[in-house]
Design an enzyme around this catalytic site. Sequence first.
Site, PDB file in Angstrom:
ATOM      1  N   TYR A  10      24.125  67.082  43.742  1.00 38.37           N
ATOM      2  CA  TYR A  10      25.027  66.647  44.819  1.00 38.37           C
ATOM      3  C   TYR A  10      26.028  67.746  45.188  1.00 38.37           C
ATOM      4  CZ  TYR A  10      28.884  63.832  46.855  1.00 38.37           C
ATOM      5  OH  TYR A  10      29.896  63.340  47.657  1.00 38.37           O
ATOM      6  N   ILE A  11      26.802  68.226  44.230  1.00 37.11           N
ATOM      7  CA  ILE A  11      27.821  69.234  44.545  1.00 37.11           C
ATOM      8  C   ILE A  11      27.172  70.602  44.700  1.00 37.11           C
ATOM      9  CG2 ILE A  11      29.986  70.302  43.792  1.00 37.11           C
ATOM     10  CD1 ILE A  11      30.469  67.654  42.188  1.00 37.11           C
ATOM     11  N   ASP A  30      17.253  74.648  38.306  1.00 39.79           N
ATOM     12  CA  ASP A  30      17.497  73.207  38.276  1.00 39.79           C
ATOM     13  C   ASP A  30      16.313  72.516  37.603  1.00 39.79           C
ATOM     14  OD1 ASP A  30      19.431  71.230  40.465  1.00 39.79           O
ATOM     15  OD2 ASP A  30      17.978  70.392  39.028  1.00 39.79           O
ATOM     16  N   LYS A  83      26.095  63.838  33.729  1.00 39.08           N
ATOM     17  CA  LYS A  83      27.456  63.574  34.208  1.00 39.08           C
ATOM     18  C   LYS A  83      27.795  62.095  34.371  1.00 39.08           C
ATOM     19  CE  LYS A  83      27.314  62.939  38.787  1.00 39.08           C
ATOM     20  NZ  LYS A  83      27.998  63.032  40.046  1.00 39.08           N
ATOM     21  N   SER A 123      36.182  69.177  35.186  1.00 38.98           N
ATOM     22  CA  SER A 123      36.455  67.846  35.744  1.00 38.98           C
ATOM     23  C   SER A 123      37.852  67.390  35.362  1.00 38.98           C
ATOM     24  CB  SER A 123      35.416  66.850  35.190  1.00 38.98           C
ATOM     25  OG  SER A 123      35.804  65.529  35.466  1.00 38.98           O
ATOM     26  N   ALA A 124      38.473  66.608  36.206  1.00 42.27           N
ATOM     27  CA  ALA A 124      39.798  66.042  35.920  1.00 42.27           C
ATOM     28  C   ALA A 124      39.747  65.148  34.687  1.00 42.27           C
ATOM     29  CB  ALA A 124      40.278  65.223  37.112  1.00 42.27           C
ATOM     30  N   TYR A 148      31.132  62.394  27.858  1.00 40.20           N
ATOM     31  CA  TYR A 148      30.941  63.298  29.015  1.00 40.20           C
ATOM     32  C   TYR A 148      32.187  64.178  29.181  1.00 40.20           C
ATOM     33  CZ  TYR A 148      31.680  64.657  33.851  1.00 40.20           C
ATOM     34  OH  TYR A 148      32.012  65.371  34.975  1.00 40.20           O
ATOM     35  N   LYS A 152      32.953  68.450  28.715  1.00 41.66           N
ATOM     36  CA  LYS A 152      33.645  69.353  29.659  1.00 41.66           C
ATOM     37  C   LYS A 152      34.809  70.052  28.964  1.00 41.66           C
ATOM     38  CE  LYS A 152      31.309  68.548  33.487  1.00 41.66           C
ATOM     39  NZ  LYS A 152      30.516  69.585  34.165  1.00 41.66           N
ATOM     40  N   ASN A 178      37.698  63.415  42.447  1.00 44.66           N
ATOM     41  CA  ASN A 178      36.551  62.533  42.711  1.00 44.66           C
ATOM     42  C   ASN A 178      35.806  62.931  43.979  1.00 44.66           C
ATOM     43  OD1 ASN A 178      38.233  61.108  40.737  1.00 44.66           O
ATOM     44  ND2 ASN A 178      36.733  59.481  41.031  1.00 44.66           N
ATOM     45  N   ASN A 198      29.246  55.650  40.216  1.00 45.66           N
ATOM     46  CA  ASN A 198      30.447  55.991  40.973  1.00 45.66           C
ATOM     47  C   ASN A 198      30.684  55.031  42.144  1.00 45.66           C
ATOM     48  OD1 ASN A 198      29.667  59.404  40.324  1.00 45.66           O
ATOM     49  ND2 ASN A 198      31.308  58.257  39.374  1.00 45.66           N
ATOM     50  N   ARG A 230      42.529  57.048  42.489  1.00 43.48           N
ATOM     51  CA  ARG A 230      41.915  58.358  42.212  1.00 43.48           C
ATOM     52  C   ARG A 230      42.147  59.288  43.392  1.00 43.48           C
ATOM     53  NH1 ARG A 230      41.615  55.768  38.312  1.00 43.48           N
ATOM     54  NH2 ARG A 230      39.917  55.529  36.769  1.00 43.48           N
TER      55      ARG A 230
HETATM   56  C1  WQD Z   1      36.450  55.466  40.697  1.00 44.99           C
HETATM   57  C2  WQD Z   1      37.248  54.179  40.746  1.00 44.99           C
HETATM   58  C3  WQD Z   1      36.658  52.614  39.026  1.00 44.99           C
HETATM   59  C4  WQD Z   1      32.583  51.850  40.527  1.00 44.99           C
HETATM   60  C5  WQD Z   1      34.120  59.744  37.114  1.00 44.99           C
HETATM   61  C6  WQD Z   1      34.184  60.885  36.128  1.00 44.99           C
HETATM   62  C7  WQD Z   1      34.481  62.156  36.860  1.00 44.99           C
HETATM   63  C8  WQD Z   1      33.432  62.361  37.904  1.00 44.99           C
HETATM   64  C9  WQD Z   1      33.546  61.219  38.906  1.00 44.99           C
HETATM   65  C10 WQD Z   1      31.293  63.339  37.447  1.00 44.99           C
HETATM   66  C11 WQD Z   1      37.686  53.680  39.362  1.00 44.99           C
HETATM   67  C12 WQD Z   1      36.319  52.059  40.397  1.00 44.99           C
HETATM   68  C13 WQD Z   1      33.867  52.344  40.353  1.00 44.99           C
HETATM   69  C14 WQD Z   1      32.406  50.482  40.843  1.00 44.99           C
HETATM   70  C15 WQD Z   1      34.798  50.176  40.831  1.00 44.99           C
HETATM   71  N1  WQD Z   1      32.151  62.353  37.315  1.00 44.99           N
HETATM   72  N2  WQD Z   1      34.945  51.522  40.507  1.00 44.99           N
HETATM   73  N3  WQD Z   1      33.522  49.693  40.979  1.00 44.99           N
HETATM   74  O1  WQD Z   1      35.467  57.084  36.863  1.00 44.99           O
HETATM   75  O2  WQD Z   1      37.217  58.045  38.482  1.00 44.99           O
HETATM   76  O3  WQD Z   1      35.394  59.506  37.630  1.00 44.99           O
HETATM   77  O4  WQD Z   1      33.235  60.021  38.181  1.00 44.99           O
HETATM   78  O5  WQD Z   1      31.420  64.397  37.988  1.00 44.99           O
HETATM   79  O6  WQD Z   1      34.447  63.238  35.958  1.00 44.99           O
HETATM   80  O7  WQD Z   1      35.225  60.648  35.200  1.00 44.99           O
HETATM   81  O8  WQD Z   1      34.843  57.713  39.249  1.00 44.99           O
HETATM   82  O9  WQD Z   1      33.665  56.563  41.076  1.00 44.99           O
HETATM   83  O10 WQD Z   1      33.195  55.839  38.677  1.00 44.99           O
HETATM   84  O11 WQD Z   1      35.404  55.281  39.743  1.00 44.99           O
HETATM   85  O12 WQD Z   1      35.798  49.442  40.964  1.00 44.99           O
HETATM   86  O13 WQD Z   1      31.263  49.954  40.987  1.00 44.99           O
HETATM   87  O14 WQD Z   1      36.417  53.151  41.283  1.00 44.99           O
HETATM   88  O15 WQD Z   1      37.206  51.600  38.189  1.00 44.99           O
HETATM   89  O16 WQD Z   1      38.966  53.095  39.505  1.00 44.99           O
HETATM   90  P1  WQD Z   1      35.814  57.987  37.992  1.00 44.99           P
HETATM   91  P2  WQD Z   1      34.181  56.329  39.695  1.00 44.99           P
END
Ligand code: WQD
Length: 339
Positions: A10-11, A30, A83, A123-124, A148, A152, A178, A198, A230
Amino acid sequence: MILVTGGLGYIGSHTIVELLNNGYDVVVLDNLSNTSIDVKDKIKKITGKDFKVYIGDILDKELENKIFKENKIDAVIHFAGLKAVGESSVIPLEYYKNNVEGTLHLLEVMKANNCKSLVFSSSATVYGAQDIQPLKESAPLQDPTNPYGRTKRMIEDILKDLYKSDNSWNIILLRYFNPIGAHQSGLIGEKPNGIPNNLMPYITQTAIGVRDHLNVFGNDYKTHDGTGVRDYIHVVDLARGHVLALNKINKDKKESKGNLDIYNLGTGVGYSVLDIVNTFKKVNNIDVPYVIAPRRAGDIDCCYADPTKAYKELGFKCEKNLSDMCKDSWNFQKNLNEN
Ligand code: WQD
C-alpha cells in the site's frame, strides 16, 4: 537506483509513484504476501515508467546479494514487513522472524555491498501510550502495546546501534501515523487480505456493502466524542515524505555527512472514529451503518503528531485534507469492485 523492499504494498506502491515522478530509478523486492504483481502494471500506467521487480523475501540473503550485484543501489527504502497489529499477538514468532531477522539480513547485505543509505518505515506505535499529545520525536518511548509495534521499536534500536558503530551510515526513521486514502487515479490503494484490521478499508467495504456494518471499538475514551482519536495522513502525502527523506540523505552524502534522523509523518491534527465516519458519509453522500462495540485490546485513547521537525528539516507539509482522504479511499473501493 533506489531499492524499495515491499514496494508493491500500500505505502510502497504510492512511494514508487512519487519516486518515479521525481526522476528516481527504482527496483523492487516484494514477496507478494500482502499484494499482487498487477500493482506493478498500475504504477506503470500512472507514471508511464517501468522498473524491475524481484519476487522474494527479505530473509533471502542470496536474492538480496543478486539484486545488489545486478543493480547499482544507492539507497534502500525498507517497507517490507508484517503489519497487522491484532495478528502479531497471535503469531509473534513470525513477526519477529520476518520483521526483525529479515531486516538484519537486509542490513548485512547492504553493508557487504557498501550501501549505507536507508529510509526505514517505522510507526507511531513505537511511542506506546503517551499522556502528552501531540507527539514529538523526542518523547520518551513507552512499551508498544503489541508484538508488531515491538518489532518496529527493535528495528529502530538496531539502526541506532548500527549508526553508533559506524557513523558513515545515512539513516532516516520515518514514524508514520495513520495512512489512509489512495492515489487519485483509483488504480492503487489499500487492499487488505481478508477482514480489514484498519478503520478506513472497513468503512469503504461497509459503504459498498461487502460488510454489514462498522463496529466502532468503544465510545468511552477520553476524547471529544468518546471514540479513539488518531492522526490520519493521506498516503500520497506520506509517500512524498519519503522522497524528501531521500533528498536529505543525498544532500548529507554530498557533504560527506553521516546521520541518523527521526521524523514524524503526520498532519498534526487528530480526528476521532466518528469524525472519520461522518466526514466519509458527507463527502461521498453514502451511508455507513455502524454500531458501538466494546473497546479493542491494545487500543489507546488518542495519538497525533507534532510534525514540526519534518517540516523544518525535510520541508514536509501535508497538502491533502480529510475530505481528500475520504473521497480517494471511496474512489479506490469503487474501482476495486468494478474490476
Ligand atoms: C484506528 C481507530 C480503532 C477498526 C494501527 C497500527 C499502526 C498502523 C495503522 C500499520 C482506532 C478504530 C478500527 C474498526 C474501529 N499499522 N477502529 N473499528 O490501531 O490506530 O494503528 O494501524 O502500519 O502502526 O498501530 O489503526 O485503523 O486499526 O484504528 O473503531 O473496525 O479506528 O479503535 O481508534 P491504529 P486502526
